[in-house]
Enzyme design. Sequence first.
Site, mmCIF file in Angstrom:
data_model
loop_
_atom_site.group_PDB
_atom_site.id
_atom_site.type_symbol
_atom_site.label_atom_id
_atom_site.label_comp_id
_atom_site.label_asym_id
_atom_site.label_seq_id
_atom_site.Cartn_x
_atom_site.Cartn_y
_atom_site.Cartn_z
ATOM 1 N N HIS A 9 -7.430 -12.260 -3.909
ATOM 2 C CA HIS A 9 -7.915 -11.330 -3.145
ATOM 3 C C HIS A 9 -6.993 -9.917 -3.262
ATOM 4 O O HIS A 9 -5.878 -10.000 -2.910
ATOM 5 C CB HIS A 9 -8.518 -11.300 -1.672
ATOM 6 C CG HIS A 9 -8.997 -10.129 -0.942
ATOM 7 N ND1 HIS A 9 -9.864 -9.326 -1.585
ATOM 8 C CD2 HIS A 9 -8.541 -9.646 0.216
ATOM 9 C CE1 HIS A 9 -10.186 -8.421 -0.601
ATOM 10 N NE2 HIS A 9 -9.108 -8.389 0.298
ATOM 11 N N CYS A 27 -13.737 -10.538 3.319
ATOM 12 C CA CYS A 27 -13.302 -10.628 1.819
ATOM 13 C C CYS A 27 -13.137 -11.860 1.428
ATOM 14 O O CYS A 27 -12.841 -12.058 0.080
ATOM 15 C CB CYS A 27 -11.779 -9.978 2.026
ATOM 16 S SG CYS A 27 -11.702 -8.474 2.705
ATOM 17 N N ASN A 51 -9.018 -2.293 -1.871
ATOM 18 C CA ASN A 51 -9.555 -3.251 -1.270
ATOM 19 C C ASN A 51 -11.067 -3.349 -1.318
ATOM 20 O O ASN A 51 -11.568 -2.506 -0.617
ATOM 21 C CB ASN A 51 -8.863 -3.685 -0.115
ATOM 22 C CG ASN A 51 -9.447 -4.978 0.651
ATOM 23 O OD1 ASN A 51 -10.359 -5.643 0.160
ATOM 24 N ND2 ASN A 51 -8.741 -5.313 1.772
HETATM 25 N N1 ACO Z 1 -0.380 7.017 6.147
HETATM 26 C C1 ACO Z 1 0.991 7.374 6.707
HETATM 27 N N2 ACO Z 1 1.437 6.447 7.620
HETATM 28 C C2 ACO Z 1 0.792 5.476 8.037
HETATM 29 C C3 ACO Z 1 -0.570 5.090 7.434
HETATM 30 C C4 ACO Z 1 -1.152 6.103 6.517
HETATM 31 N N3 ACO Z 1 -2.360 5.965 5.844
HETATM 32 N N4 ACO Z 1 -0.924 4.198 8.163
HETATM 33 C C5 ACO Z 1 -0.370 3.863 8.917
HETATM 34 N N5 ACO Z 1 0.922 4.659 8.978
HETATM 35 C C6 ACO Z 1 2.022 4.498 9.850
HETATM 36 C C7 ACO Z 1 1.814 3.772 11.273
HETATM 37 O O1 ACO Z 1 1.195 4.451 12.033
HETATM 38 C C8 ACO Z 1 3.265 3.380 11.660
HETATM 39 O O2 ACO Z 1 3.941 4.275 12.149
HETATM 40 P P1 ACO Z 1 4.935 4.197 13.341
HETATM 41 O O3 ACO Z 1 5.704 3.155 12.893
HETATM 42 O O4 ACO Z 1 5.344 5.619 13.610
HETATM 43 O O5 ACO Z 1 3.997 3.603 14.378
HETATM 44 C C9 ACO Z 1 3.899 3.123 10.324
HETATM 45 O O6 ACO Z 1 2.796 3.796 9.286
HETATM 46 C C10 ACO Z 1 3.674 1.533 10.053
HETATM 47 O O7 ACO Z 1 2.531 0.951 10.039
HETATM 48 P P2 ACO Z 1 2.285 -0.523 9.843
HETATM 49 O O8 ACO Z 1 0.931 -0.808 10.297
HETATM 50 O O9 ACO Z 1 3.441 -1.029 10.512
HETATM 51 O O10 ACO Z 1 2.561 -0.639 8.450
HETATM 52 P P3 ACO Z 1 2.263 -1.885 7.363
HETATM 53 O O11 ACO Z 1 3.593 -1.956 6.476
HETATM 54 O O12 ACO Z 1 2.262 -3.112 8.078
HETATM 55 O O13 ACO Z 1 1.232 -1.546 6.568
HETATM 56 C C11 ACO Z 1 -1.118 -2.087 6.040
HETATM 57 C C12 ACO Z 1 -0.070 -1.321 7.034
HETATM 58 C C13 ACO Z 1 -0.851 -1.699 4.649
HETATM 59 C C14 ACO Z 1 -2.388 -2.058 6.643
HETATM 60 C C15 ACO Z 1 -0.750 -3.575 6.015
HETATM 61 O O14 ACO Z 1 -0.522 -3.981 7.281
HETATM 62 C C16 ACO Z 1 -1.617 -4.482 5.217
HETATM 63 O O15 ACO Z 1 -1.981 -4.447 4.096
HETATM 64 N N6 ACO Z 1 -2.309 -5.513 6.058
HETATM 65 C C17 ACO Z 1 -3.161 -6.249 5.406
HETATM 66 C C18 ACO Z 1 -4.485 -5.749 5.352
HETATM 67 C C19 ACO Z 1 -5.393 -6.897 4.930
HETATM 68 O O16 ACO Z 1 -5.114 -7.679 3.908
HETATM 69 N N7 ACO Z 1 -6.695 -6.846 5.095
HETATM 70 C C20 ACO Z 1 -7.547 -7.856 4.165
HETATM 71 C C21 ACO Z 1 -8.740 -8.072 4.941
HETATM 72 S S1 ACO Z 1 -9.915 -7.113 4.761
HETATM 73 C C22 ACO Z 1 -11.303 -7.575 5.012
HETATM 74 O O17 ACO Z 1 -11.632 -9.003 5.236
HETATM 75 C C23 ACO Z 1 -12.526 -6.862 4.996
#
Ligand code: ACO
Length: 329
Positions: free
Chosen positions: A255, A115, A285
Amino acid sequence: MPSPSVGIIATGSALPPKKITNFDLEQMVDTSDQWIKTRTGIEERRILEKGKTTSDLAVEAARKALENSQTKAEEIELIIVASFTPDKVLPATACYVQHKLGARKAAAFDLLAGCSGFVYALAVGRRFMESGTYRKILVIGVDILSRYVDWQDRSTCVLFGDGAGAAVLGRVKEGYGFLADYLGTDGSKAEALMIPAGGTFAPTSEDTVRERLHFIKMNGHEVFKFAVRVIEEATIEGLTRCQLKIEDLDFLLLHQANKRIIESARKRMSLKEEQVPIHLDRYGNMSAASIPVLLDECVRENRFKKGNLLAFVAFGAGLTWGSIVMRWA
Ligand code: ACO
């Protein structure tokens, strides 16, 4: 001889017409519109139609940028395509872009920094311009994530979208254009975001395909923590390198990975909402395309005035990060 002042002289972007909403995703994986909206801020994303490739969308964005800068394809001397979702593993997507555009005189290569790709590519392009090697360069950020995400993995497939953004770099008046850049990498966190198979580590085989290792794997939590920390650091470092401060900034183009990351960074730096534009609600994203598409939207909406101070800040796979500081010409 002092280096010439160089900057972005025109932009263009391209988005596929097909939309996938959170409600569509509810039919595909165990997720909900409410979870996606509250955890990420994303409402819908664009998906490239079958039969089209990364280079096709890149060319669409590039043609608009060339037209907006009244530059002919033959005047372009270098094309850098920032992407990690190529048409083919070999050759570089930039070669297809060069041919399709008819930019016969341009050298062309791909740059892979996840990214952060567009920010990295601008920093590289800037050096070729300031050294006097080239006078016109095309920098493209393009990613077609829909072909690389696992549509059975709810933790990643809801996050990404397809898009392309392009910028023509050219000479600008002294005092305008690029002022500073800053790039960083932490390879010890390389496995936080990866496509495990298809390279020398795990050449494609029936086993890798069965285990779905040719799709993106991400430790979202790790990337989230890293992003929140690194955005402010990269913004300040870029500004410090040209003796400026956050208070001098007119716009910060971040980003677009998660609205919570953007909002937390914006508040930490005491910036107003209108200074930190967002489009991830509409596009998700788009990796290397997020910042150039946002930039092109701002340009088309006439948001920037001549002399405005802009910073672009990105983070992504690698882990990589970086910032560009420029005065709008
Ligand atoms: N729908 C419903 N529930 C979900 C989903 C979904 N799509 N995805 C995950 N969950 C669940 C998980 O299984 C977890 O359940 P559990 O507690 O029973 O285990 C719960 O939701 C919480 O999951 P987390 O991963 O802790 O959720 P978080 O609040 O951290 O959000 C997210 C996840 C959105 C991916 C976040 O961590 C994020 O945005 N991270 C950054 C990603 C990023 O910036 N990437 C950029 C680089 S990309 C590149 O270089 C190509």
